[in-house]
Design an enzyme around this catalytic site. Structure first.
Site, PDB file in Angstrom:
ATOM      1  N   ASN A   8     -37.826  46.816  29.289  1.00  0.00           N
ATOM      2  CA  ASN A   8     -38.749  47.940  29.145  1.00  0.00           C
ATOM      3  C   ASN A   8     -37.876  49.178  28.979  1.00  0.00           C
ATOM      4  OD1 ASN A   8     -40.610  49.953  29.398  1.00  0.00           O
ATOM      5  ND2 ASN A   8     -41.461  49.268  31.357  1.00  0.00           N
ATOM      6  N   ARG A  92     -41.298  45.241  26.099  1.00  0.00           N
ATOM      7  CA  ARG A  92     -42.521  46.033  26.179  1.00  0.00           C
ATOM      8  C   ARG A  92     -42.491  47.087  25.071  1.00  0.00           C
ATOM      9  NH1 ARG A  92     -43.831  51.040  29.732  1.00  0.00           N
ATOM     10  NH2 ARG A  92     -46.076  51.178  29.411  1.00  0.00           N
ATOM     11  N   HIS A 181     -51.953  49.886  29.168  1.00  0.00           N
ATOM     12  CA  HIS A 181     -51.937  48.944  30.304  1.00  0.00           C
ATOM     13  C   HIS A 181     -52.577  47.611  29.899  1.00  0.00           C
ATOM     14  CE1 HIS A 181     -52.135  52.483  33.431  1.00  0.00           C
ATOM     15  NE2 HIS A 181     -50.874  52.167  33.170  1.00  0.00           N
TER      16      HIS A 181
END
Ligand code: AMP
Length: 401
Positions: A8, A92, A181
């Site tokens: 990430n 991500r 999310h």
């Protein structure tokens, strides 16, 4: 054992984990770490493995240097990515726009496509691309997979996705509700049917992801039909430091009458607002201590937060018609029993009733916290976005092998 490297990458940091994709959400990752302050003199690399923590303070000039040094550090401990059986890297990526709904095997054209979405996430997507490019160079022989925060919400019904602004302007500027999310909402909502013993194709649910960032979603038979975040992650619920939904006229007012610049307003709404803006703190443990000490601003901030949460729950109940489950997740949702109790207080007439004893139990895996009489089940399901990314990356990697 096959592991997945999860990356990430942020503008000045890289978070990474080496994860067993078959682990459970509450298991510690096999290895985790953080490279901070990239490009600053005060850089730092932290690695955690087997209950030990190693910290190296040194200048980390670039993302590439950060990952190289981290891998060298892990090699020295015998848990470097080239020493382990790593089957894939999962990255991500914040914005997949209208292009990506599913995890994507990364190739040069995919990176270019993510680059074209930079205008939608000018801070995040460039940093995500940096992480992808560095990791692909260091680990060229494993599949790299992009997992998008927006993916789960890519197919929202138009009535939920479109803003009522001039259609031409909206289309030209790619303005619509994308939601964020998504990895967490999908991970959590996919576990709920088994926990309440229902067919996933006949389950209507609300997911409340309440962390420092917060969002909620309405999910019908596995598909999201609405969500609270919008073009950006600033919209919707009141958050730790973000305002959530406000009258858009406030921005013009602050600009014209308040003499603030656009950058100042951006900073105000993203970093100095929400619970922190009203009370001075954004952590709910500190907020609770202040409420216990009768701090009036903390009490007000809490009430504004709960009020906004209840507005969204109410509107998603109407959108879904019948609600089989309402699930709390993320730092606040999993740990703060007061938030859970107050969010669903006085809803027995709608078939929603929390059992106070079950609600009081400490966070310990997925669980039902409603009474047996509650027709809508209330649950706490811990989220783990890294594990969810690892599972998706491992799945895609196994399909191409
Ligand atoms: P997340 O973004 O999911 O990591 O959530 C972080 C937030 O969760 C923190 O800022 C706290 O407000 C909240 N949090 C974490 N642990 C607790 C706890 N034990 N009780 C209340 N809030 C908590």
């Amino acid at each position: 054992m096959p592991y997945v490297l999860v990356i990430n990458s942020g503008s000045s940091s890289i978070k990474f984990q080496i994860v067993d994709p078959t682990a459970s959400a509450s298991d510690e990752p096999f290895v985790s770490g953080l490279v901070e302050q990239i490009g600053e003199p005060s850089g730092r690399i932290t690695v955690k493995h087997a209950g030990q923590k190693y910290v190296v303070q040194k200048e980390v000039a670039t993302h590439a240097v950060g990952l190289e040094e981290t891998f060298a550090l892990l090699d020295a401990k015998g848990v470097g990515p080239t020493q382990l059986d790593i089957v894939a890297a999962g990255h991500r990526v914040v914005h997949g726009g209208m292009v990506f709904s599913q995890p994507e095997l990364i190739s040069d054209p995919v990176v270019e496509m993510i680059r074209t979405l930079i205008p939608l996430a000018p801070l995040h997507n460039p940093a995500n691309i940096d992480g992808i490019e560095v990791a692909r160079k260091l680990l060229p022989n494993i599949p790299h997979v992009a997992v998008f925060d927006t993916g789960f919400f890519r197919d929202l019904p138009p009535a939920a996705a479109l803003y009522a602004i001039n259609a031409e302007v909206a289309e030209k500027n790619l303005v619509r509700r994308y939601g964020f999310h998504g990895t967490s909402h999908e991970f959590v909502s996919s576990q709920v049917p088994a926990l309440i013993d229902r067919d996933p194709l006949h389950t209507r649910q609300i997911v409340l992801h309440l962390g420092n960032g917060a969002s909620c979603s309405a999910v019908e038979n596995g598909h999201a039909i609405d969500t609270s975040m919008g073009l950006t992650p600033l919209a919707g619920l009141v958050m730790g430091t973000r305002s959530g939904d406000i009258d858009p006229g406030i921005i013009f007012h602050l600009y014209r009458q308040g003499g603030m610049s656009i950058d100042e307003i951006d900073n105000l709404l993203n970093r100095q607002s929400g619970v922190k803006g009203l009370s001075g703190v954004n952590d709910f443990r500190e907020l609770r201590t202040m409420i216990d000490n009768e701090d009036e601003n903390a009490w007000l901030a809490y009430n504004v937060y709960i009020n906004q949460l209840r507005r969204f729950i109410g509107s998603y109940m109407i959108a879904l018609g019948r609600v089989d489950a309402i699930t709390f997740t993320a730092g606040v949702g999993e740990n703060d029993k007061h938030v859970r109790a107050d969010a669903l207080d006085n809803m027995r007439m709608y078939g929603i009733e929390i059992d106070p004893e079950k609600n009081d139990l400490p966070n310990d895996g997925p669980r039902i916290i409603s009474t047996d009489n509650s027709t809508t089940k209330v649950l706490v399901v811990p989220t783990n976005e890294e594990l969810a990314i690892a599972q998706k990356a491992a799945r895609l990697a196994s399909q191409i092998r």
